[in-house]
Design an enzyme around this catalytic site. Structure first.
Site, PDB file in Angstrom:
ATOM      1  N   GLY A 162       0.780  -1.224   0.000  1.00 49.69           N
ATOM      2  CA  GLY A 162       0.000   0.000   0.000  1.00 49.69           C
ATOM      3  C   GLY A 162       0.812   1.274   0.000  1.00 49.69           C
ATOM      4  O   GLY A 162       0.286   2.353  -0.292  1.00 49.69           O
ATOM      5  N   VAL A 180      18.203  -0.781  20.620  1.00 54.21           N
ATOM      6  CA  VAL A 180      18.993  -0.478  19.427  1.00 54.21           C
ATOM      7  C   VAL A 180      18.548   0.813  18.748  1.00 54.21           C
ATOM      8  O   VAL A 180      19.360   1.703  18.485  1.00 54.21           O
ATOM      9  CB  VAL A 180      18.901  -1.656  18.423  1.00 54.21           C
ATOM     10  CG1 VAL A 180      19.611  -1.301  17.121  1.00 54.21           C
ATOM     11  CG2 VAL A 180      19.505  -2.909  19.033  1.00 54.21           C
ATOM     12  N   LEU A 200      19.254   4.093  20.779  1.00 55.91           N
ATOM     13  CA  LEU A 200      20.669   4.442  20.897  1.00 55.91           C
ATOM     14  C   LEU A 200      21.246   4.898  19.564  1.00 55.91           C
ATOM     15  O   LEU A 200      22.083   5.806  19.523  1.00 55.91           O
ATOM     16  CB  LEU A 200      21.459   3.239  21.437  1.00 55.91           C
ATOM     17  CG  LEU A 200      21.081   2.810  22.860  1.00 55.91           C
ATOM     18  CD1 LEU A 200      21.914   1.620  23.310  1.00 55.91           C
ATOM     19  CD2 LEU A 200      21.231   3.965  23.855  1.00 55.91           C
ATOM     20  N   ALA A 225      15.596  -7.566   9.924  1.00 53.89           N
ATOM     21  CA  ALA A 225      15.351  -7.665   8.487  1.00 53.89           C
ATOM     22  C   ALA A 225      15.949  -8.925   7.899  1.00 53.89           C
ATOM     23  O   ALA A 225      15.334  -9.603   7.067  1.00 53.89           O
ATOM     24  CB  ALA A 225      15.923  -6.438   7.778  1.00 53.89           C
ATOM     25  N   HIS A 233      46.806  -8.553   6.608  1.00 56.94           N
ATOM     26  CA  HIS A 233      47.335  -7.504   7.477  1.00 56.94           C
ATOM     27  C   HIS A 233      47.594  -6.261   6.628  1.00 56.94           C
ATOM     28  O   HIS A 233      48.115  -6.367   5.533  1.00 56.94           O
ATOM     29  CB  HIS A 233      48.639  -7.971   8.119  1.00 56.94           C
ATOM     30  CG  HIS A 233      49.319  -6.890   8.920  1.00 56.94           C
ATOM     31  ND1 HIS A 233      48.913  -6.532  10.187  1.00 56.94           N
ATOM     32  CD2 HIS A 233      50.366  -6.078   8.618  1.00 56.94           C
ATOM     33  CE1 HIS A 233      49.687  -5.560  10.632  1.00 56.94           C
ATOM     34  NE2 HIS A 233      50.579  -5.264   9.705  1.00 56.94           N
TER      35      HIS A 233
END
Length: 461
Positions: free
Chosen positions: A34, A179, A182, A316, A440
């Site tokens: 919609g 979550v 914050l 999600a 590295h």
């Protein structure tokens, strides 16, 4: 009357992924939506726009605090709020437009409007009724309400209103230290607002590993967020574009108030199933959620449900996995979603990510485990990038060394966690991660070092 193999109600991450997978498997598919754009809450008023604002304000922080030290000097950055919102809208448009393109590519019909299920096998959209052998409800969730607090999306807002405020508030009160609160609290703090977080429990992010949660709160406090924990909000009074938040402290029953320009109500979300006609159909519900079996089937033949409107974490990517699984199940395959390996991420700075068990859960289960930790302070890349706060923590079975969980607070935590997700899917031991060569200098070396710490010890501490 159009006839389909599958009609999906809702075009959020669960719905659109389900539809695309159905189409890939040769099923004639339609999606009911919609909104003016596809993508559901996530792409329109959730995950994607909030990440745009988080990214923009993180860049602002870098410019204000780190550029000069790196030798990048020039004009002081200023905030053009309208332009920032425009950038956010462009991001939304690119993503929602992308879903529309995928629908056309996969020959999925978009049935524009709000849908209901008048009877099994039929979906009504507007005045039209469409037939489908299988109906998948992926209607998502909406912000949960709080007694005594009336949302107007101007002064008292949910996450939706917080993403489109007309101006940056001087003072913001966030109700709920989860979550969403914050993340958005961090956005407005970096934009100059005074941000106070009021939380009913005695800790922030209550489902998070305890050690990580404590460290996370210290970092956010250092960034300027204020926390009032163990406080029950009694009400919010609004007048002349300002708000007054009243709360009661649980420890002594004392009452206090805080003034704010904006109040963000971030007390969780609840399944959104209004108008679908599920009650009349006799679809079984449980605590407001649609009840399903292990194959996402409801008690009404031919009707399935996935995502935020069923049990489980409202994430999600969890909805996406369920969307794929239900599509493959309808096509006769035998899919499986491993709920023990679903990561969760907080997109603050630094990020926080976790997968699997927390220490508290392992202790409650009486499981013998070992802990491997490594601080980002020992990571060369993190130090070069002003991102040396935080650590990687891996939990492994004390006897078999199998990875049971991981918790990361630090740079790119939301990306780093997936190495452990893959390891856990394959039943890997901490030693397997430790013996895998890591490039590295990368942040990922901290993950390897934490795995090494589960054995004879990390190298760089």
């Amino acid at each position: 009357m159009a006839q389909y193999d599958v009609i999906v109600i809702g075009s959020g991450p669960g719905g659109y992924v389900c539809a695309i997978r159905c189409a890939q498997l040769g099923l004639k598919t339609a999606v009911v939506e919609g909104r003016e754009t596809l993508g559901g809450t996530c792409l329109n008023v959730g995950c994607i726009p909030s990440k745009a604002l988080l990214h923009a304000t993180e860049m602002l922080h870098e410019a204000e605090h780190n550029f000069a030290e790196m030798g990048l000097k020039g004009k002081t950055q200023s905030v053009d709020w309208k332009q920032m919102l425009s950038y956010k809208e462009t991001t939304i448009g690119q993503n929602t437009g992308g879903i529309e393109f995928l629908f056309k590519k996969n020959k999925i019909d978009w049935l524009k409007g709000w849908g209901s299920i008048p009877e099994a096998g039929k979906v009504k959209v507007g005045d039209e009724v469409h037939e489908a052998k299988h109906i998948v409800v992926a209607s998502g969730s909406e912000p949960a309400s709080l007694k005594g607090v009336e949302v107007d999306e101007k002064t008292v807002v949910t996450s939706t209103g917080a993403l489109e405020l007309s101006k940056i508030p001087k003072k913001m009160v966030v109700i709920g230290a989860g979550v969403i609160g914050l993340e958005l609290g961090s956005v407005y703090k970096r934009l100059g607002a005074e941000v106070t977080v009021v939380e009913f429990l005695d800790k922030i992010t209550p489902t998070m590993d305890g050690e990580v949660s404590r460290q996370f709160q210290k970092m956010l406090t250092k960034q300027g967020l204020e926390f009032i924990l163990g406080a029950a909000v009694q009400g919010v009074e609004v007048g002349k574009g300002k708000a007054k938040v009243t709360y009661k402290l649980k420890k002594d029953d004392s009452e206090a108030t805080i003034d704010a320009d904006t109040v963000l109500v971030s007390t969780g979300r609840r399944p959104y199933t209004d108008g679908l006609g599920l009650d009349a159909l006799g679809v079984e519900m449980e605590r407001g959620m649609i009840k399903t079996d292990d194959h996402y089937k409801t008690n009404v033949d031919g009707i399935y449900a996935i995502g935020d409107c069923i049990a489980g974490p409202m994430l999600a990517h969890k909805a996406e996995d369920e969307g794929t699984a239900v599509a493959e199940g309808i096509a006769g395959q035998h899919p499986h979603v491993n709920y023990g390996v679903i990561p969760s991420v907080v997109y603050t700075h630094p990020e926080v990510a976790s997968v699997g068990k927390t220490e508290e859960q392992l202790k409650d289960e009486g499981k013998k485990y070992k802990v491997g930790k490594f601080p980002f302070m020992g990571n060369a890349r993190a130090k070069a990038n002003f991102s040396s706060e935080g650590f990687v923590k891996i939990l492994a079975d004390a006897e078999t060394d199998r990875v049971l969980g991981a918790h990361i607070i630090g740079p790119m935590a939301g990306d780093l966690i997936h190495e452990i997700c893959v390891a856990m899917e394959f039943g890997a031991a901490a030693e397997d991660v430790a013996r895998t060569c890591h490039a590295h200098p990368t942040y990922s070396e901290a993950v390897r070092e934490a795995a090494l710490a589960c054995g004879d010890g990390a190298i760089h501490v």
